[in-house]
Enzyme design. Structure first.
Site, PDB file in Angstrom:
ATOM      1  N   GLU A 102       0.769  -1.134   0.053  1.00 47.40           N
ATOM      2  CA  GLU A 102       0.068  -0.065   0.022  1.00 47.40           C
ATOM      3  C   GLU A 102       0.929   1.266   0.183  1.00 47.40           C
ATOM      4  O   GLU A 102       0.535   2.364   0.636  1.00 47.40           O
ATOM      5  CB  GLU A 102      -0.990   0.019   1.138  1.00 47.40           C
ATOM      6  CG  GLU A 102      -1.910  -1.106   1.250  1.00 47.40           C
ATOM      7  CD  GLU A 102      -2.526  -1.500   0.020  1.00 47.40           C
ATOM      8  OE1 GLU A 102      -2.781  -0.628  -0.845  1.00 47.40           O
ATOM      9  OE2 GLU A 102      -3.043  -2.712  -0.160  1.00 47.40           O
ATOM     10  N   GLY A 103       2.110   1.204  -0.644  1.00 50.14           N
ATOM     11  CA  GLY A 103       3.104   2.438  -0.540  1.00 50.14           C
ATOM     12  C   GLY A 103       4.065   2.354   0.441  1.00 50.14           C
ATOM     13  O   GLY A 103       3.616   2.256   1.365  1.00 50.14           O
TER      14      GLY A 103
END
Length: 573
Positions: free
Chosen positions: A438-439
């Site tokens: 998620e990053g």
């Protein structure tokens, strides 16, 4: 070890850090009474301890299995998931228009925290569904909402996010998946989707009736980069007009990854349109995929930050159980030569205190963020902006904390922690993914210094840090950390720091700000309760963890010249 949900600490965090009683003063969230909040925290704790925690070990050792496109979970998972959604836990914060209970996000945060501490890999299933719900609710048409939301909110169907491709990695704009419009026949107005996506969490499994894939792809002639991506709903099974399930769509799982941890969570390689009959429908406007993606990602980043708290709690409970029971050597300062439990030895005691202080600080940050999100939902724009600033702090520092607490948990076990049978190593392995997906945390820090730091000409971050200074007058270490962060923020916003300078110092600066907020939330708990136990944990945090964060100031302002002093050839040798 028997898992026990940290209910009292969660209720305290919801009350003090999230401010749920104040949130419940609104008409929208009036049902979130103190009695209901406690009942939800206790009820999900019972489900987690009775249904999810017993599956954690078998999920790690057996894991998800792939066979010719079919993914199955170990025995017991289907029954545990059914109990979860049939009891209504998945619908807590869902829209009442589609069968949800319409309660604050703060309560949904508590549910995910408890389930994830009991079984992190399993909890990724409902966690990813949240992102699909958010995207369709914010960007979908009325027809799409009517078709998909009720089943997703109930948990009968699950959802996924299909962003990453083999050649693109974090560069979403480099994706190659396509979506060709259909102009004739029964699927007119929809699209034929074609492409391959990797790292798709719970992309295929046998626990839900249907899987609703949200897929980023390009329409013909789309602009290059992120400006040209659109979002599509691609269900595993077609949904008929009456809401029943039809034939299988042309989407399949071609393999699952063999991973370091979270073995019960199938991480899939998904292939769309092998037979050119993968049918999807566009969500929102053409080329609106980036906007929809950020809706999904923002939700996911908060919930991944939550995972840092989850794994910290699980590792802490495991370490406490071992440290209380393991008898070894007399305490060095004692005249009594009788061996004692290792928790009585100073270094083990310090380690346990650190694990607990980090866990409780991260929990305070988590629920403070959740409370700001709920206020933003109620129309408080200042709270909404503050929540957006807090998200990268929570995701980055929360997951780094999860890794640290998990590795400290192995350390408490000594050599036995390195042996898989004790179970301490699982938390260490499971935790390591959270700073990546998620990053990555480097991306979170870059987002913080390049986008969030400039909100309202820097006033949002400035107000946050000034609130810490004002509220922590009796905690000089924290106030000093917040002042240091204010000075670095001013330097980064000024003309002396280049973009490379900001990015070079982004990770230490993000850590400084996150620790400041977490410590502040611990102080608020002490102020609200007067608890001697909380005061001791907070003093430990302020006198050991906060000074470490202050020490990062030099790295935050060191600039980019240091890291480019060696050219690439010299750096790699």
């Amino acid at each position: 070890m028997t898992f026990i949900a940290p209910t009292a600490d969660q209720v305290l965090a919801m009350r003090v850090n999230a401010g749920i009683e104040e949130i419940a003063q609104s008409e929208r969230f009036a049902a979130a009474t103190p009695d209901l909040v406690e009942a939800i925290a206790e009820g999900i704790g019972q489900l987690a301890a009775g249904e999810w925690a017993p599956l954690n070990r078998i999920g790690d050792t057996e894991g998800a299995k792939w066979d010719d496109g079919v993914v199955t979970l170990p025995a017991g998972y289907a029954e545990a998931y059914r109990a979860f959604f049939e009891q209504g836990w998945n619908s807590i914060s869902g829209s009442t228009d589609f069968g949800g209970q319409g309660l604050p996000f703060t309560l949904a945060t508590c549910i995910l925290e408890t389930l994830g501490a009991a079984n992190m890999g399993f909890t990724l299933l409902p966690m990813l569904t949240v992102g699909a719900i958010e995207a369709i609710d914010h960007h979908g048409s009325d027809a799409q909402k009517a078709t998909y939301l009720a089943k997703l909110i109930s948990g009968e169907w699950s959802g996924t996010m299909n962003l990453t491709e083999p050649q693109a990695g974090s560069d979403v704009g480099a994706l190659r998946s396509t979506a060709a419009p259909i102009t004739e026949g029964e699927h007119a107005g929809k699209y034929r989707v074609k492409g391959t996506k990797i790292f798709i969490t719970w992309g295929e499994h046998d626990l839900a009736e249907n899987i609703v894939h949200l897929v980023l792809a390009r329409t013909p002639g789309a602009p290059a980069g992120t400006r040209g991506i659109s979002l599509f709903i691609v269900p595993k099974y077609h949904v008929l007009a009456d809401g029943s399930l039809g034939a299988r769509n042309d989407v399949r799982c071609v393999s699952i990854e063999h991973k370091l941890g979270i073995h019960s969570s199938p991480t899939c390689v998904m292939s769309f349109g092998d037979h050119d009959e993968c049918i999807g429908e566009m969500v929102g406007a053409e080329f609106g995929g980036l906007k929809a993606m950020f809706t999904m990602m923002n939700s996911a980043r908060v919930n991944v930050g939550n995972q840092g708290v989850q794994i910290s709690e699980a590792a802490l409970q495991k370490a406490l159980s071992y440290a209380r029971d393991r008898i070894q050597s007399p305490r060095a300062s004692s005249g009594d030569k009788t061996p004692v439990a290792i928790i009585e030895h100073p270094d083990v005691r310090r380690t346990i205190m650190r694990m607990r202080a980090l866990t409780e600080g991260a929990r305070g940050l988590l629920y403070y963020t959740a409370g700001q999100i709920d206020r933003g939902t109620l129309g408080d724009t200042d709270a909404q902006k503050r929540a957006e600033v807090l998200v990268p702090l929570l995701k980055a520092w929360g997951t780094d904390t999860g890794c640290e607490v998990a590795t400290l948990g192995v350390q408490v076990h000594g050599g036995m922690g390195f042996i898989e049978e004790t179970g301490a190593a699982q938390f260490y392995r499971d935790a390591r993914i959270a700073p990546i997906y998620e990053g990555t945390n480097g991306i979170q820090a870059a987002d913080f210094v390049t986008r969030k730091l400039g909100y309202d000409n820097g006033d949002v971050v400035k107000a946050l840090l000034e609130d810490i200074v004002a509220d922590c007058a009796e905690s000089p270490e924290l106030a000093s950390l917040a002042r240091d962060a204010l000075a670095i923020a001013a330097w980064m916003a000024g003309g002396d720091a280049s973009l490379d300078d900001k990015l070079a110092g982004s990770v230490p600066f993000t850590t400084m700000c996150a620790v400041a907020v977490a410590g502040w939330q611990l102080v608020r708990q002490v102020q609200a309760t007067g608890s001697a136990e909380k005061a001791a944990i907070t003093r430990f945090f302020n006198r050991t963890i906060v000074p470490e964060a202050r020490g990062l100031g030099a790295a935050a302002m060191a600039g980019a010249a240091l890291i480019y002093e060696l050219d690439t050839a010299a750096l790699v040798g």
